[in-house]
Design an enzyme around this catalytic site. Sequence first.
Site, PDB file in Angstrom:
ATOM      1  N   GLY A  16      -6.184  -6.287  -7.723  1.00 36.83           N
ATOM      2  CA  GLY A  16      -6.862  -5.010  -7.912  1.00 36.83           C
ATOM      3  C   GLY A  16      -5.930  -3.838  -8.112  1.00 36.83           C
ATOM      4  O   GLY A  16      -4.889  -3.931  -8.771  1.00 36.83           O
ATOM      5  N   ASP A  60      -1.471  -9.247   7.818  1.00 40.89           N
ATOM      6  CA  ASP A  60      -2.749  -8.563   8.026  1.00 40.89           C
ATOM      7  C   ASP A  60      -2.409  -7.190   8.589  1.00 40.89           C
ATOM      8  O   ASP A  60      -1.880  -7.080   9.703  1.00 40.89           O
ATOM      9  CB  ASP A  60      -3.601  -9.366   9.004  1.00 40.89           C
ATOM     10  CG  ASP A  60      -4.909  -8.680   9.358  1.00 40.89           C
ATOM     11  OD1 ASP A  60      -5.127  -7.527   8.949  1.00 40.89           O
ATOM     12  OD2 ASP A  60      -5.712  -9.306  10.077  1.00 40.89           O
ATOM     13  N   VAL A  61      -2.673  -6.128   7.828  1.00 45.00           N
ATOM     14  CA  VAL A  61      -2.216  -4.802   8.246  1.00 45.00           C
ATOM     15  C   VAL A  61      -2.906  -4.317   9.515  1.00 45.00           C
ATOM     16  O   VAL A  61      -2.435  -3.358  10.142  1.00 45.00           O
ATOM     17  CB  VAL A  61      -2.383  -3.765   7.124  1.00 45.00           C
ATOM     18  CG1 VAL A  61      -1.482  -4.096   5.956  1.00 45.00           C
ATOM     19  CG2 VAL A  61      -3.839  -3.613   6.700  1.00 45.00           C
ATOM     20  N   TYR A 159     -17.766   2.710   4.451  1.00 47.01           N
ATOM     21  CA  TYR A 159     -16.554   2.899   3.644  1.00 47.01           C
ATOM     22  C   TYR A 159     -16.171   4.375   3.575  1.00 47.01           C
ATOM     23  O   TYR A 159     -15.002   4.750   3.775  1.00 47.01           O
ATOM     24  CB  TYR A 159     -16.804   2.342   2.242  1.00 47.01           C
ATOM     25  CG  TYR A 159     -15.711   2.643   1.250  1.00 47.01           C
ATOM     26  CD1 TYR A 159     -14.537   1.892   1.222  1.00 47.01           C
ATOM     27  CD2 TYR A 159     -15.856   3.674   0.320  1.00 47.01           C
ATOM     28  CE1 TYR A 159     -13.532   2.168   0.305  1.00 47.01           C
ATOM     29  CE2 TYR A 159     -14.862   3.942  -0.604  1.00 47.01           C
ATOM     30  CZ  TYR A 159     -13.701   3.201  -0.612  1.00 47.01           C
ATOM     31  OH  TYR A 159     -12.714   3.471  -1.520  1.00 47.01           O
ATOM     32  N   LYS A 163     -12.728   6.347   5.077  1.00 49.54           N
ATOM     33  CA  LYS A 163     -11.796   7.057   4.219  1.00 49.54           C
ATOM     34  C   LYS A 163     -11.706   8.537   4.591  1.00 49.54           C
ATOM     35  O   LYS A 163     -10.636   9.160   4.459  1.00 49.54           O
ATOM     36  CB  LYS A 163     -12.210   6.900   2.755  1.00 49.54           C
ATOM     37  CG  LYS A 163     -12.019   5.494   2.213  1.00 49.54           C
ATOM     38  CD  LYS A 163     -10.566   5.055   2.221  1.00 49.54           C
ATOM     39  CE  LYS A 163     -10.363   3.747   1.472  1.00 49.54           C
ATOM     40  NZ  LYS A 163      -8.951   3.314   1.467  1.00 49.54           N
TER      41      LYS A 163
END
Length: 253
Positions: A16, A60-61, A159, A163
């Site tokens: 992506g 994995d952050v 979402y 953000k």
Amino acid sequence: MQISEQLVLVTGAARGLGQHIARAFAAQGARVIINYHRSADAAHALVQELGPRTLAAQADVTDRHQVDTALALAQAHFGQPVSTVVNNALASFSFNGDARDKADRIGWASFQAQFDGSVRGALNTVQAALPGMQAQRFGRVINIGTNLFQNPVVPYHDYTAAKAALLSLTRTLAGDLGPDGITVNMLSGGLLRSTDASAATPEAVFDYIAANTPLRSVTTPAEFADAVLFFASPWSRAVSGQNLVVDGGLVRD
């Protein structure tokens, strides 16, 4: 520090938008850590494409130990600490307004997943990279946001809330880390044409967006990635705590 001198961590870089950001930095001569969680084949294919100044690093952050391990391996490999972090990794999400969870049934688990991916992930990467940035007296943190918290045309509750929290973290980190020569900024896009996350978006939505932008087009991942370079470049040395909207002019306030 010129981009060609930087060691750049791009989270979620195997696919992506992240893949395009990694390509943009590599094209400028930077050393690039291509972070991935599960997309090992795609990450290693990108390394093959971009060459020896790139390194695939699984982490994995949301797991600080995994992030620390990945950065330590990258520093040993390249012989320098990370100077630039691009927090791009996205918890699993599909931009399909028809299939989204509505206000009457969305659960906190959906919010938690997005907050973990956006806010916890960014905090982990920044804290892991911070000692190296402080030692260099230089650092660039670039967070990827969304224009939806300014123009919530589709109410993706979880979402968008995550953000928006990341924008707040961007601004508080900018104030805290500025004395160390570290800038922290955000770039916010709309729907990109196209990524895995936007693949479920109906074509009519893309056409509507294009018709309502001054450029009469939907921003591509490659175009967005070009804008990311600005915040890593010397040209942005006096810019911190800012949110740059990169959506072809769709949101203008």
